[in-house]
Motif scaffolding. Structure first.
Motif, PDB file in Angstrom:
ATOM      1  N   ARG A 150       3.069   1.130 -14.056  1.00  0.00           N
ATOM      2  CA  ARG A 150       2.905   0.207 -12.943  1.00  0.00           C
ATOM      3  C   ARG A 150       4.386  -0.012 -12.505  1.00  0.00           C
ATOM      4  O   ARG A 150       5.038  -0.626 -13.344  1.00  0.00           O
ATOM      5  CB  ARG A 150       1.970  -1.155 -12.898  1.00  0.00           C
ATOM      6  N   PRO A 158       7.783  -1.861  -6.214  1.00  0.00           N
ATOM      7  CA  PRO A 158       6.870  -2.773  -6.358  1.00  0.00           C
ATOM      8  C   PRO A 158       5.200  -2.402  -5.969  1.00  0.00           C
ATOM      9  O   PRO A 158       5.353  -1.497  -4.975  1.00  0.00           O
ATOM     10  CB  PRO A 158       7.243  -4.175  -5.431  1.00  0.00           C
ATOM     11  N   GLY A 159       4.276  -2.670  -6.617  1.00  0.00           N
ATOM     12  CA  GLY A 159       3.002  -1.937  -6.050  1.00  0.00           C
ATOM     13  C   GLY A 159       2.743  -0.557  -6.403  1.00  0.00           C
ATOM     14  O   GLY A 159       1.617  -0.421  -6.193  1.00  0.00           O
ATOM     15  N   SER A 160       3.560   0.127  -6.900  1.00  0.00           N
ATOM     16  CA  SER A 160       3.236   1.539  -7.419  1.00  0.00           C
ATOM     17  C   SER A 160       2.762   1.734  -8.521  1.00  0.00           C
ATOM     18  O   SER A 160       2.648   0.828  -9.327  1.00  0.00           O
ATOM     19  CB  SER A 160       4.678   2.523  -7.104  1.00  0.00           C
ATOM     20  N   ARG A 216      -3.870   3.386  -7.806  1.00  0.00           N
ATOM     21  CA  ARG A 216      -4.116   2.437  -6.900  1.00  0.00           C
ATOM     22  C   ARG A 216      -5.193   2.827  -6.063  1.00  0.00           C
ATOM     23  O   ARG A 216      -5.479   4.097  -5.960  1.00  0.00           O
ATOM     24  CB  ARG A 216      -2.729   2.217  -6.185  1.00  0.00           C
ATOM     25  N   GLU A 240      -5.001   0.126  -1.192  1.00  0.00           N
ATOM     26  CA  GLU A 240      -3.664  -0.508  -1.487  1.00  0.00           C
ATOM     27  C   GLU A 240      -2.482   0.578  -1.193  1.00  0.00           C
ATOM     28  O   GLU A 240      -1.416   0.204  -0.707  1.00  0.00           O
ATOM     29  CB  GLU A 240      -3.457  -0.522  -3.102  1.00  0.00           C
ATOM     30  N   GLN A 273       0.416  -0.461   1.721  1.00  0.00           N
ATOM     31  CA  GLN A 273       1.913  -0.211   1.426  1.00  0.00           C
ATOM     32  C   GLN A 273       2.427   0.704   2.468  1.00  0.00           C
ATOM     33  O   GLN A 273       3.409   0.393   2.968  1.00  0.00           O
ATOM     34  CB  GLN A 273       1.832   0.560   0.027  1.00  0.00           C
TER      35      GLN A 273
END
Length: 140
Positions: free
Chosen positions: A100, A105-107, A124, A128, A132
Motif C-alpha cells: 500500500r 497515497p492511496g495506491s 483497491r 477507490e 483517485q
C-alpha cells in the motif's frame, strides 16, 4: 476465433477444505447440482452472479515449493480495499507483503497467502480507483 478461460485450476493437498476457505473470500458457491463434499479430490466453486471465472481445486501429491507463477488479483466488490484486507486477515489469510502506498497515497495492494500458501493480492476497489482518477483530473 479466440479461446476463453473456462476456469482457473489451483493445485492443492485438500480440495474440499481449500474450496471451502475460498468461497467466502470470493463470495462464491458450489456449482449448482454438484456440491463439494469432504473427500472429493476435485472441487469447483462459481460466482453466483455468473460474472466471475470458476475456480477448480484439484488435489495433487506434491506440495507447493516456490512462488506461484500465476496468482489472483482481487478487487473488493463493494467495500474499500482496507476493509477487504481486514476481512481476509480475519478469515485466516497470511500477509506476505504490504505494498500500500507504493505508488503514492492511496495506491498499492497487499500480497497474501491462503492456507496452502497460494499467493493472492487485494487491490483497491473500482470506486477507490475512480475517486483517485477524478481527484487527479480536478482543477487545482
Amino acid at each position: 476465433m479466440a479461446a476463453f478461460i473456462s476456469h482457473l485450476t489451483i493445485d492443492c493437498s485438500d480440495a474440499y477444505s481449500l474450496s471451502e476457505w475460498w468461497k467466502p473470500v470470493l463470495g462464491y458457491v458450489d456449482v449448482p447440482g454438484d456440491p463439494n463434499l469432504p473427500g472429493h479430490d476435485e472441487c469447483m466453486i462459481t460466482d453466483p452472479d455468473g460474472a466471475g471465472v470458476n475456480v477448480l481445486f484439484i488435489e495433487v501429491p506434491e506440495g507447493k515449493t516456490t512462488k506461484n507463477r500465476l496468482h489472483l488479483d482481487l478487487r473488493p466488490r463493494a467495500d474499500l480495499r482496507d476493509t477487504e484486507i481486514e476481512r481476509v486477515i480475519a478469515h485466516g489469510a497470511t500477509v506476505l507483503a504490504d505494498r500500500r502506498g507504493k505508488y503514492g497515497p492511496g495506491s498499492g495492494w497487499v500480497v497474501f497467502a491462503d492456507p496452502e500458501g497460494n499467493e493472492f493480492c487485494i487491490l483497491r476497489s473500482q470506486a477507490e480507483v475512480a475517486e483517485q482518477a477524478a481527484s487527479e483530473d480536478a482543477p487545482a
